[in-house]
Design an enzyme around this catalytic site. Structure first.
Site, PDB file in Angstrom:
ATOM      1  N   LYS A  13      34.632   0.657  12.271  1.00 14.93           N
ATOM      2  CA  LYS A  13      33.406   1.401  11.927  1.00 14.93           C
ATOM      3  C   LYS A  13      33.068   1.304  10.448  1.00 14.93           C
ATOM      4  O   LYS A  13      31.920   1.080  10.086  1.00 14.93           O
ATOM      5  CB  LYS A  13      33.549   2.879  12.327  1.00 14.93           C
ATOM      6  CG  LYS A  13      33.583   3.133  13.813  1.00 14.93           C
ATOM      7  CD  LYS A  13      33.481   4.598  14.163  1.00 14.93           C
ATOM      8  CE  LYS A  13      34.640   5.409  13.631  1.00 14.93           C
ATOM      9  NZ  LYS A  13      35.947   5.030  14.205  1.00 14.93           N
ATOM     10  N   ARG A  88      31.617  14.507  14.935  1.00 21.73           N
ATOM     11  CA  ARG A  88      32.886  14.117  15.569  1.00 21.73           C
ATOM     12  C   ARG A  88      33.143  14.885  16.859  1.00 21.73           C
ATOM     13  O   ARG A  88      34.159  14.679  17.510  1.00 21.73           O
ATOM     14  CB  ARG A  88      34.052  14.267  14.599  1.00 21.73           C
ATOM     15  CG  ARG A  88      34.468  15.682  14.297  1.00 21.73           C
ATOM     16  CD  ARG A  88      35.844  15.777  13.663  1.00 21.73           C
ATOM     17  NE  ARG A  88      36.205  17.178  13.477  1.00 21.73           N
ATOM     18  CZ  ARG A  88      36.228  17.788  12.304  1.00 21.73           C
ATOM     19  NH1 ARG A  88      35.934  17.117  11.213  1.00 21.73           N
ATOM     20  NH2 ARG A  88      36.551  19.059  12.215  1.00 21.73           N
ATOM     21  N   ARG A 127      48.846  -3.654  10.651  1.00 26.49           N
ATOM     22  CA  ARG A 127      48.319  -3.684   9.276  1.00 26.49           C
ATOM     23  C   ARG A 127      49.449  -3.479   8.263  1.00 26.49           C
ATOM     24  O   ARG A 127      50.320  -2.652   8.450  1.00 26.49           O
ATOM     25  CB  ARG A 127      47.267  -2.578   9.145  1.00 26.49           C
ATOM     26  CG  ARG A 127      46.410  -2.641   7.914  1.00 26.49           C
ATOM     27  CD  ARG A 127      45.159  -1.815   8.085  1.00 26.49           C
ATOM     28  NE  ARG A 127      45.400  -0.446   8.553  1.00 26.49           N
ATOM     29  CZ  ARG A 127      44.440   0.376   8.958  1.00 26.49           C
ATOM     30  NH1 ARG A 127      43.189  -0.040   8.992  1.00 26.49           N
ATOM     31  NH2 ARG A 127      44.719   1.599   9.348  1.00 26.49           N
ATOM     32  N   ARG A 161      51.832   1.793   6.481  1.00 30.92           N
ATOM     33  CA  ARG A 161      51.578   3.217   6.237  1.00 30.92           C
ATOM     34  C   ARG A 161      52.131   4.048   7.387  1.00 30.92           C
ATOM     35  O   ARG A 161      52.100   3.615   8.540  1.00 30.92           O
ATOM     36  CB  ARG A 161      50.066   3.474   6.150  1.00 30.92           C
ATOM     37  CG  ARG A 161      49.499   3.259   4.786  1.00 30.92           C
ATOM     38  CD  ARG A 161      48.061   3.666   4.649  1.00 30.92           C
ATOM     39  NE  ARG A 161      47.354   4.072   5.865  1.00 30.92           N
ATOM     40  CZ  ARG A 161      46.046   4.288   5.907  1.00 30.92           C
ATOM     41  NH1 ARG A 161      45.310   4.122   4.834  1.00 30.92           N
ATOM     42  NH2 ARG A 161      45.455   4.652   7.029  1.00 30.92           N
ATOM     43  N   ARG A 172      46.287   9.619  17.529  1.00 29.43           N
ATOM     44  CA  ARG A 172      44.911   9.640  17.010  1.00 29.43           C
ATOM     45  C   ARG A 172      43.909   9.279  18.100  1.00 29.43           C
ATOM     46  O   ARG A 172      42.813   9.839  18.167  1.00 29.43           O
ATOM     47  CB  ARG A 172      44.769   8.662  15.818  1.00 29.43           C
ATOM     48  CG  ARG A 172      45.394   9.179  14.530  1.00 29.43           C
ATOM     49  CD  ARG A 172      45.576   8.089  13.510  1.00 29.43           C
ATOM     50  NE  ARG A 172      44.302   7.533  13.048  1.00 29.43           N
ATOM     51  CZ  ARG A 172      44.203   6.404  12.343  1.00 29.43           C
ATOM     52  NH1 ARG A 172      45.282   5.719  12.034  1.00 29.43           N
ATOM     53  NH2 ARG A 172      43.019   5.967  11.956  1.00 29.43           N
TER      54      ARG A 172
END
Length: 215
Positions: A13, A88, A127, A161, A172
């Site tokens: 996004k 949201r 990542r 991370r 999430r």
């Protein structure tokens, strides 16, 4: 154009919002930027938000809505905006409708970036960031460094991370399905929803999005 961008974490996004905002010559308004700006400027809303965040609590809708309203009233948003991360949930979507109606405005489209859950996990969990400079980003499958664990740019150590772990990503996604996904049906009922695949190269997704928005 007044556009809301939705999609699960890892759908791209932020990347698409930047490209689309530039192509459409409208400001990209992200929730993260709103919070950072209000907190750094010490606004009343920023102080209230920081108190909740410092306590580890979710920031109430009314504060997020207030920040979004202030930002949408800025001169550069007069001819439109692209909202990323807001609304949201359905109550925020309803508040946005009321806010826009009071100004004699309405949304033009809600762009839904669709991507399968396993792909989201693969994108985020793969990542790796450089400890020296977190803008140096690599990916174990899509953009691997020449030497495993070493940044190509500065030689710094690459790390994952904590919130990029598979377990955290799946949590999430659960939050997204529970809180945010219901706004897709909310906007579909209004005839505003435009769904595109978020798979493929960034340029291909942007082109898909622009074509869908033109229709």
């Amino acid at each position: 154009m007044r556009i809301v961008l939705v999609g699960p974490p890892g759908a791209g996004k932020g990347t698409q919002a930047a490209y689309l905002a530039k192509n459409l010559a409208i400001p990209h308004i992200s929730t993260g930027d709103l919070f950072r700006a209000n907190i750094s400027q010490g606004t009343e809303l920023g102080k209230r938000a920081k108190a909740y965040m410092d306590a580890g609590d979710l920031v109430p809708d009314e504060i997020t809505i207030g920040m979004a309203k202030d930002r949408m009233e800025q001169p550069d948003a007069e001819n439109g905006f692209l909202l990323d991360g807001f609304p949201r949930n359905v109550s925020q979507a309803e508040a946005l409708d009321v806010m826009l109606k009071a100004e004699g405005m309405k949304l033009d489209a809600v762009l839904d970036l669709e991507v399968e859950e396993d792909e989201v996990v693969k994108r985020i969990a793969g990542r790796r960031l450089c400890r020296n400079e977190d803008k140096h980003v690599f990916h174990v499958a899509y953009a691997p460094p020449k030497t495993e664990g070493v940044c190509d740019i500065c030689g710094g150590e690459l790390y994952q991370r904590g919130d990029d772990s598979e377990e955290t990503v799946r949590r999430r996604l659960e939050v997204y399905h529970t809180q945010t996904e219901p706004i897709i049906d909310y906007y579909k009922a209004q005839g505003l929803l435009v769904t595109i695949s978020a798979l493929g190269k960034v340029d291909d997704v942007t082109r898909r999005a622009m074509e869908a928005l033109k229709k």
